[in-house]
Design a protein around this motif. Structure first.
Motif, PDB file in Angstrom:
ATOM      1  N   ALA A   1       0.847  -1.190   0.000  1.00 10.70           N
ATOM      2  CA  ALA A   1       0.000   0.000   0.000  1.00 10.70           C
ATOM      3  C   ALA A   1       0.884   1.242   0.000  1.00 10.70           C
ATOM      4  CB  ALA A   1      -0.915   0.006   1.223  1.00 10.70           C
ATOM      5  N   GLU A   2       0.703   2.100  -0.992  1.00 13.18           N
ATOM      6  CA  GLU A   2       1.512   3.310  -1.132  1.00 13.18           C
ATOM      7  C   GLU A   2       0.587   4.505  -1.342  1.00 13.18           C
ATOM      8  OE1 GLU A   2       3.712   6.305  -1.436  1.00 13.18           O
ATOM      9  OE2 GLU A   2       4.795   4.444  -1.018  1.00 13.18           O
ATOM     10  N   ALA A   3       0.753   5.530  -0.494  1.00 11.91           N
ATOM     11  CA  ALA A   3      -0.126   6.699  -0.578  1.00 11.91           C
ATOM     12  C   ALA A   3       0.107   7.506  -1.853  1.00 11.91           C
ATOM     13  CB  ALA A   3       0.078   7.591   0.650  1.00 11.91           C
ATOM     14  N   ALA A   4       1.335   7.521  -2.360  1.00 17.94           N
ATOM     15  CA  ALA A   4       1.629   8.246  -3.606  1.00 17.94           C
ATOM     16  C   ALA A   4       1.043   7.488  -4.792  1.00 17.94           C
ATOM     17  CB  ALA A   4       3.135   8.416  -3.766  1.00 17.94           C
ATOM     18  N   PRO A   5       0.855   8.177  -5.911  1.00 20.30           N
ATOM     19  CA  PRO A   5       0.247   7.509  -7.066  1.00 20.30           C
ATOM     20  C   PRO A   5       1.164   6.540  -7.793  1.00 20.30           C
ATOM     21  CG  PRO A   5       0.756   9.803  -7.576  1.00 20.30           C
ATOM     22  CD  PRO A   5       0.994   9.632  -6.110  1.00 20.30           C
ATOM     23  N   ARG A   6       2.461   6.514  -7.438  1.00 19.93           N
ATOM     24  CA  ARG A   6       3.380   5.584  -8.094  1.00 19.93           C
ATOM     25  C   ARG A   6       4.465   5.144  -7.115  1.00 19.93           C
ATOM     26  NH1 ARG A   6       8.013   8.331 -10.039  1.00 19.93           N
ATOM     27  NH2 ARG A   6       7.867  10.614 -10.011  1.00 19.93           N
ATOM     28  N   LEU A   7       5.152   4.065  -7.473  1.00 18.87           N
ATOM     29  CA  LEU A   7       6.202   3.517  -6.623  1.00 18.87           C
ATOM     30  C   LEU A   7       7.446   4.399  -6.637  1.00 18.87           C
ATOM     31  CD1 LEU A   7       5.954  -0.257  -7.674  1.00 18.87           C
ATOM     32  CD2 LEU A   7       4.987   0.812  -5.628  1.00 18.87           C
ATOM     33  N   MET A   8       8.137   4.455  -5.495  1.00 19.14           N
ATOM     34  CA  MET A   8       9.418   5.170  -5.366  1.00 19.14           C
ATOM     35  C   MET A   8       9.330   6.590  -5.920  1.00 19.14           C
ATOM     36  SD  MET A   8      12.069   2.055  -6.372  1.00 19.14           S
ATOM     37  CE  MET A   8      11.317   1.725  -7.972  1.00 19.14           C
ATOM     38  N   ALA A   9       8.199   7.244  -5.691  1.00 22.97           N
ATOM     39  CA  ALA A   9       7.923   8.525  -6.357  1.00 22.97           C
ATOM     40  C   ALA A   9       8.943   9.605  -6.023  1.00 22.97           C
ATOM     41  CB  ALA A   9       6.515   8.996  -5.986  1.00 22.97           C
ATOM     42  N   ARG A  10       9.496   9.605  -4.824  1.00 23.08           N
ATOM     43  CA  ARG A  10      10.475  10.623  -4.450  1.00 23.08           C
ATOM     44  C   ARG A  10      11.827  10.392  -5.116  1.00 23.08           C
ATOM     45  NH1 ARG A  10      12.600  11.486   0.521  1.00 23.08           N
ATOM     46  NH2 ARG A  10      12.362   9.311   1.086  1.00 23.08           N
ATOM     47  N   ALA A  11      12.094   9.153  -5.506  1.00 21.50           N
ATOM     48  CA  ALA A  11      13.446   8.800  -5.929  1.00 21.50           C
ATOM     49  C   ALA A  11      13.629   8.622  -7.428  1.00 21.50           C
ATOM     50  CB  ALA A  11      13.872   7.511  -5.218  1.00 21.50           C
ATOM     51  N   VAL A  12      12.579   8.210  -8.153  1.00 24.50           N
ATOM     52  CA  VAL A  12      12.775   7.867  -9.563  1.00 24.50           C
ATOM     53  C   VAL A  12      11.719   8.516 -10.449  1.00 24.50           C
ATOM     54  CG1 VAL A  12      13.799   5.641  -8.925  1.00 24.50           C
ATOM     55  CG2 VAL A  12      11.379   5.751  -9.498  1.00 24.50           C
TER      56      VAL A  12
END
Length: 392
Positions: A170-181
């Motif tokens: 479960a990830e609150a952002a709309p995509r995975l690893m959003a801060r990093a990639v």
């Protein structure tokens, strides 16, 4: 040669590197390395990957016990520093006081515990003890839920899925690893994890951890009997803050990693420093930054060097059979150019800021050299070479 007593608070890879680099640079005075955890300093990155599969804790040790005796480094594991007395240049450790001439803060981070009802039911993956607990729990088939779609959560998810467990993320952002990639790289890893059978819930934060699993913002309930919390970290700045040092998402330091107190430095995950290219204050969560910071500080202490810290940041994450490597530091809003070979180039104001690659060490190393050069490559010059970094 420097001869004063250097005390390092924090015995992770950055703290240990500081002690080693001080000796390598010729520091002749006493060095004390204080760690909060018991035992020898160890590697953290394998905790979410190789260790979960093998359980070989002895392979995690960065140096044997004999090393500390041979290098005259006083290692004090299982020790917590209560306070810094800057005026007296002393640390308070229980009823004891410890004098220092120079102090290096390498206090790292701890897991962020978001205000989610029932979050105390979730396990962490930060220390060797955490990893031991998780590994023991993976000895039988389970339904596993991971809170957080960053590096640690996804590395654990890939291992757990590979071991045959049913995994949900479960990830609150709309995509995975959003801060990093980049979005393109997020998509590549979304496909990887879904291909492993992992159920992804993106743009859907956790509102409650229940006895049955997770309750998500849209009302969906994710059934799980093991829950990992991997929703980020927060820097351990309390010691510095109580001593009156400036804190802003980390212990604030200048370009030489020195605080406003000339006798105190900070490094690694707990340090907020000016990035060489943009000048903006950043805090990096990477082994590379911690060890490079340590080398820079050692040169300053021993040789009086004042050159600003300017190493090119780089990061990596191993998930299943994909090795993600990132050279440079992009902001989430930086433009992306996805290449046919899977690499993604990031640009800000038409200047290269980062390069993301998968299973491509050659391009990654070339990107690090380019970003560390005197002139940051412009987009037009790279376009002329069809974005082929090996030809740049």
């Amino acid at each position: 040669m420097s001869s004063g007593h250097v005390v390092i608070v924090g015995a992770g890879q950055g703290g240990l590197q500081a002690a080693m680099s001080l000796r390598q640079e010729g520091h002749e005075g006493p060095i004390t390395l204080i760690g909060g955890e018991p035992g020898l300093p160890y590697q953290r990155p394998p905790l979410s990957k190789a260790y979960l599969k093998t359980g070989e804790a002895d392979k995690l040790a960065l140096r044997p016990e004999s090393f500390f005796e041979n290098k005259a480094i006083m290692l004090r594991p299982g020790t917590w520093v209560d306070a810094i007395d800057r005026a007296a240049q002393q640390l308070r450790i229980g009823s004891e006081t410890l004098d220092y001439d120079t102090l290096i803060l390498a206090t790292g981070t701890r897991n962020l515990r978001p205000p989610i009802h029932g979050v105390e039911r979730a396990l962490d993956l930060r220390t060797l003890e955490d990893a031991r607990t998780l590994r023991a729990a993976l000895d039988q088939p389970r339904r596993i839920a991971v809170i957080g779609g960053g590096f640690i959560g996804l590395e654990f998810a890939a291992v757990a899925a590979g071991l045959g467990h049913h995994v949900s993320v479960a990830e609150a952002a709309p995509r995975l690893m959003a801060r990093a990639v980049s979005p393109a790289m997020s998509e590549r890893f979304r496909a990887l994890h879904e291909g492993l059978g992992t159920e992804l819930h993106l743009g859907n934060g956790v509102t409650e951890v229940t006895g049955r699993g997770l309750l998500l913002a849209n009302g969906i309930e994710v059934t799980a009997d093991l829950i990992l919390l991997a929703a980020g970290v927060r820097p351990n700045v309390e010691l510095a803050q109580q001593a009156g040092l400036e804190v802003d998402n980390g212990v604030v330091v200048d370009a030489t990693l020195r605080t406003a107190d000339p006798q105190i430095f900070a490094l690694g995950d707990c340090a907020a420093f000016p990035e060489a290219v943009s000048g903006r204050r950043v805090r990096l969560e990477s082994v590379q930054a911690a060890t490079d910071h340590a080398r820079c500080i050692a040169r300053t202490i021993v040789k009086g060097e004042t050159a600003p810290y300017a190493a090119v940041p780089w990061f990596w994450s191993d998930q299943h059979d994909l090795k993600l490597q990132i050279a440079g530091l992009a902001a989430p809003s930086d433009e992306s150019v996805a290449l046919e070979d899977g690499a993604v180039l990031r640009f800000r104001n038409d200047r290269l800021t980062a390069v993301e690659t998968i299973n491509d060490a050659k391009t990654h190393m070339k990107a690090r050299r380019l970003l560390g050069g005197d002139v940051v490559p412009a987009r037009d010059s790279l376009l002329e070479k069809n974005y082929d970094l090996t030809a740049a």
